[in-house]
Design a protein around this motif. Structure first.
Motif, PDB file in Angstrom:
ATOM      1  N   PRO A 161      18.138 -19.877  10.336  1.00 12.35           N
ATOM      2  CA  PRO A 161      16.686 -19.978  10.174  1.00 12.35           C
ATOM      3  C   PRO A 161      15.976 -19.985  11.533  1.00 12.35           C
ATOM      4  O   PRO A 161      16.472 -20.568  12.503  1.00 12.35           O
ATOM      5  CB  PRO A 161      16.489 -21.315   9.452  1.00 12.35           C
ATOM      6  CG  PRO A 161      17.814 -21.628   8.837  1.00 12.35           C
ATOM      7  CD  PRO A 161      18.839 -21.040   9.760  1.00 12.35           C
ATOM      8  N   LEU A 162      14.818 -19.353  11.573  1.00  5.78           N
ATOM      9  CA  LEU A 162      14.028 -19.307  12.801  1.00  5.78           C
ATOM     10  C   LEU A 162      13.601 -20.703  13.246  1.00  5.78           C
ATOM     11  O   LEU A 162      13.466 -20.975  14.449  1.00  5.78           O
ATOM     12  CB  LEU A 162      12.789 -18.423  12.578  1.00  5.78           C
ATOM     13  CG  LEU A 162      11.983 -17.976  13.790  1.00  5.78           C
ATOM     14  CD1 LEU A 162      12.862 -17.219  14.782  1.00  5.78           C
ATOM     15  CD2 LEU A 162      10.817 -17.097  13.355  1.00  5.78           C
ATOM     16  N   THR A 163      13.425 -21.603  12.273  1.00  6.15           N
ATOM     17  CA  THR A 163      13.005 -22.974  12.588  1.00  6.15           C
ATOM     18  C   THR A 163      14.135 -23.812  13.187  1.00  6.15           C
ATOM     19  O   THR A 163      13.898 -24.940  13.616  1.00  6.15           O
ATOM     20  CB  THR A 163      12.467 -23.671  11.315  1.00  6.15           C
ATOM     21  OG1 THR A 163      13.362 -23.427  10.221  1.00  6.15           O
ATOM     22  CG2 THR A 163      11.080 -23.148  10.955  1.00  6.15           C
ATOM     23  N   ILE A 164      15.358 -23.287  13.206  1.00  6.14           N
ATOM     24  CA  ILE A 164      16.458 -23.937  13.917  1.00  6.14           C
ATOM     25  C   ILE A 164      16.699 -23.248  15.261  1.00  6.14           C
ATOM     26  O   ILE A 164      16.921 -23.899  16.284  1.00  6.14           O
ATOM     27  CB  ILE A 164      17.747 -23.929  13.062  1.00  6.14           C
ATOM     28  CG1 ILE A 164      17.654 -25.021  11.986  1.00  6.14           C
ATOM     29  CG2 ILE A 164      18.993 -24.149  13.924  1.00  6.14           C
ATOM     30  CD1 ILE A 164      18.890 -25.157  11.123  1.00  6.14           C
ATOM     31  N   VAL A 165      16.635 -21.921  15.248  1.00  5.36           N
ATOM     32  CA  VAL A 165      16.857 -21.156  16.482  1.00  5.36           C
ATOM     33  C   VAL A 165      15.813 -21.501  17.544  1.00  5.36           C
ATOM     34  O   VAL A 165      16.146 -21.700  18.715  1.00  5.36           O
ATOM     35  CB  VAL A 165      16.824 -19.638  16.185  1.00  5.36           C
ATOM     36  CG1 VAL A 165      16.887 -18.837  17.492  1.00  5.36           C
ATOM     37  CG2 VAL A 165      17.977 -19.249  15.276  1.00  5.36           C
ATOM     38  N   GLY A 166      14.552 -21.593  17.128  1.00  7.44           N
ATOM     39  CA  GLY A 166      13.465 -21.853  18.082  1.00  7.44           C
ATOM     40  C   GLY A 166      13.641 -23.135  18.872  1.00  7.44           C
ATOM     41  O   GLY A 166      13.616 -23.113  20.108  1.00  7.44           O
ATOM     42  N   PRO A 167      13.830 -24.282  18.211  1.00  8.19           N
ATOM     43  CA  PRO A 167      14.021 -25.532  18.967  1.00  8.19           C
ATOM     44  C   PRO A 167      15.253 -25.522  19.870  1.00  8.19           C
ATOM     45  O   PRO A 167      15.238 -26.130  20.944  1.00  8.19           O
ATOM     46  CB  PRO A 167      14.148 -26.585  17.856  1.00  8.19           C
ATOM     47  CG  PRO A 167      13.345 -26.026  16.720  1.00  8.19           C
ATOM     48  CD  PRO A 167      13.607 -24.548  16.770  1.00  8.19           C
ATOM     49  N   ARG A 194       9.632 -30.571   7.371  1.00 12.24           N
ATOM     50  CA  ARG A 194       9.137 -31.856   7.882  1.00 12.24           C
ATOM     51  C   ARG A 194      10.095 -32.431   8.933  1.00 12.24           C
ATOM     52  O   ARG A 194       9.670 -32.833  10.016  1.00 12.24           O
ATOM     53  CB  ARG A 194       8.955 -32.840   6.734  1.00 12.24           C
ATOM     54  CG  ARG A 194       8.426 -34.197   7.189  1.00 12.24           C
ATOM     55  CD  ARG A 194       8.135 -35.110   6.016  1.00 12.24           C
ATOM     56  NE  ARG A 194       7.098 -34.549   5.152  1.00 12.24           N
ATOM     57  CZ  ARG A 194       6.687 -35.121   4.033  1.00 12.24           C
ATOM     58  NH1 ARG A 194       7.224 -36.263   3.630  1.00 12.24           N
ATOM     59  NH2 ARG A 194       5.734 -34.564   3.311  1.00 12.24           N
ATOM     60  N   SER A 195      11.393 -32.470   8.612  1.00 11.84           N
ATOM     61  CA  SER A 195      12.355 -33.028   9.566  1.00 11.84           C
ATOM     62  C   SER A 195      12.477 -32.142  10.799  1.00 11.84           C
ATOM     63  O   SER A 195      12.615 -32.628  11.921  1.00 11.84           O
ATOM     64  CB  SER A 195      13.722 -33.204   8.905  1.00 11.84           C
ATOM     65  OG  SER A 195      14.242 -31.968   8.469  1.00 11.84           O
ATOM     66  N   LYS A 196      12.400 -30.822  10.603  1.00 14.13           N
ATOM     67  CA  LYS A 196      12.467 -29.905  11.743  1.00 14.13           C
ATOM     68  C   LYS A 196      11.237 -30.049  12.637  1.00 14.13           C
ATOM     69  O   LYS A 196      11.316 -29.892  13.858  1.00 14.13           O
ATOM     70  CB  LYS A 196      12.596 -28.462  11.271  1.00 14.13           C
ATOM     71  CG  LYS A 196      13.930 -28.138  10.619  1.00 14.13           C
ATOM     72  CD  LYS A 196      13.927 -26.711  10.102  1.00 14.13           C
ATOM     73  CE  LYS A 196      15.200 -26.382   9.358  1.00 14.13           C
ATOM     74  NZ  LYS A 196      15.142 -25.042   8.744  1.00 14.13           N
ATOM     75  N   ALA A 197      10.078 -30.331  12.012  1.00  8.23           N
ATOM     76  CA  ALA A 197       8.852 -30.505  12.796  1.00  8.23           C
ATOM     77  C   ALA A 197       8.968 -31.734  13.702  1.00  8.23           C
ATOM     78  O   ALA A 197       8.488 -31.729  14.840  1.00  8.23           O
ATOM     79  CB  ALA A 197       7.652 -30.643  11.860  1.00  8.23           C
TER      80      ALA A 197
END
Length: 301
Positions: free
Chosen positions: A98-104, A278-281
Motif C-alpha cells: 500500500p502507498l500509505t505504508i511505502v510513503g512513511p 487512522r493508525s497509519k496517520a
C-alpha cells in the motif's frame, strides 16, 4: 530561496509516487521502469544537444549543459548505478505494498542521510537531531504494527525489505549528491545520469525481462507512465538547483523532500482506498514530528 525550492520538489515527488503506483498496478515492473528512464532521457537530450552544437542558445540559462570529460562522467555513472538500483527495489516494493505504508518508510530517508553523514563525513548529531532519529525509528515500529493488520509482516516480507533497501540506496544517493553538487554543474549531473540509466536499463530489459516476458506479469501501456518521468524530472531539476545554491543544506533539503509523503498518503487514502488509515496517520504524524526535530537540529545546531 533554496528552501522554497525544496518544498516545490517535495510536492512534485508526491505526485510522482502517485503516478508510479497507478502505473504499476497489475503491470510488469521492469518495462515501466525502462520507459521511465527512456522518457526522462528524452526530456534532457535536447538540452545536451543544443548546449553542444548551439551553446549560445542556452549558455546564460538554467538549462545549459556544459561539456564534460570522463573525469566527470565516471562520477555520474556511479550515481546512475546507485539511483537505478534504488528505483528497481522501490518499484517492485511499491507494486506489492500500500502507498500509505511505502510513503512513511521512504520518509525515514533523512534519518539515514544523517546517520550516513555521521559515519562518512564525521558530522555529529545534536539533541534535536537525536530526537528526530529516535522518533523516526519509533514510527517504523508503529508502522510495522499497522502493516500486520493487513497481513504484512515487516520481518518476513521481502517487499518491505525491497522498500527499505530502496530507501537506504536513496539516502546514499543523497549523500553522494552533496559531493557532486559542490564539484560539478547540476545540469551535467541530471542530464547525463538519466542517459546512463536508460542504457543500463536497456541491458536489464534485454537480458532479464525480454526472454521471460511471456511467463511473467504482462506489460500494458498506461498514460500515467509518461507522467512519472515528467514529475520526477521536474522534482529532480528543482532539487539539484536548490543544492547548487550557496548556503543550501543537504540535511534540510532531504528532509523537506520527504514531505512528499503527505501528498502520496492523501492520494492513497482518497484514490486507492487503502485500509487502516487512522493508525497509519498516527505513524505518519510521528514521522513528520521527527522531521521537524531534524529541521530544528539543523537550524539551531
Amino acid at each position: 530561496m533554496w528552501l522554497l525550492l525544496a518544498f516545490c520538489s517535495a510536492a512534485l515527488l508526491g505526485f510522482y509516487d502517485v503516478f508510479k503506483k497507478k502505473s504499476l498496478a497489475g503491470n510488469a515492473v521492469l518495462p515501466v521502469l525502462g520507459l521511465n528512464t527512456l522518457f526522462s532521457s528524452l526530456i534532457f537530450l535536447p538540452f545536451i544537444l543544443i548546449s553542444h552544437f548551439r551553446p549560445e542558445w542556452l549558455q546564460h540559462t538554467l538549462f545549459y549543459v556544459p561539456d564534460a570529460g570522463w573525469e566527470v562522467h565516471k562520477f555520474i555513472l556511479v550515481k546512475s548505478l546507485i539511483v537505478l538500483s534504488s528505483w528497481t527495489f522501490g518499484y517492485f516494493g511499491m507494486k506489492h505494498l500500500p502507498l500509505t505504508i511505502v510513503g512513511p518508510i521512504n520518509a525515514t530517508r533523512p534519518v539515514m542521510t544523517l546517520v550516513g553523514a555521521l559515519l562518512i563525513f564525521g558530522e555529529r548529531l545534536n539533541v534535536y537531531q537525536w530526537i528526530g532519529v529516535l522518533l523516526a525509528i519509533g514510527s517504523f515500529f508503529l508502522l510495522s504494527r499497522s502493516g500486520k493488520k493487513e497481513g504484512i509482516d515487516f520481518t518476513h516480507n521481502k517487499w518491505i525489505a525491497f522498500i527499505v533497501l530502496a530507501a537506504v540506496l536513496g539516502a546514499a544517493s543523497g549523500l553522494y549528491d552533496k559531493y557532486l553538487m559542490k564539484q560539478f554543474n547540476n545540469m551535467v549531473i541530471q542530464s547525463w545520469y538519466n542517459i546512463y540509466q536508460f542504457f543500463l536499463m536497456g541491458g536489464v530489459l534485454m537480458f532479464l525481462w525480454w526472454p521471460k516476458r511471456k511467463t511473467s506479469t504482462p506489460f500494458h501501456w498506461n498514460w500515467c507512465i509518461s507522467l512519472i518521468s515528467v514529475f520526477l524530472s521536474a522534482a529532480d531539476f528543482i532539487y539539484f538547483y536548490a543544492l547548487s545554491m550557496d548556503g543550501s543544506m543537504i540535511s534540510i533539503v532531504s528532509m523537506v523532500r520527504r514531505g512528499s509523503v503527505i501528498v502520496s498518503f492523501l492520494f492513497g487514502a482518497m484514490i486507492f482506498r487503502e485500509k487502516n488509515l487512522r493508525s497509519k496517520a498516527i505513524d505518519l504524524l510521528l514521522v513528520l514530528i521527527g522531521m521537524f526535530f531534524l529541521y530544528l537540529g539543523s537550524v539551531l545546531g
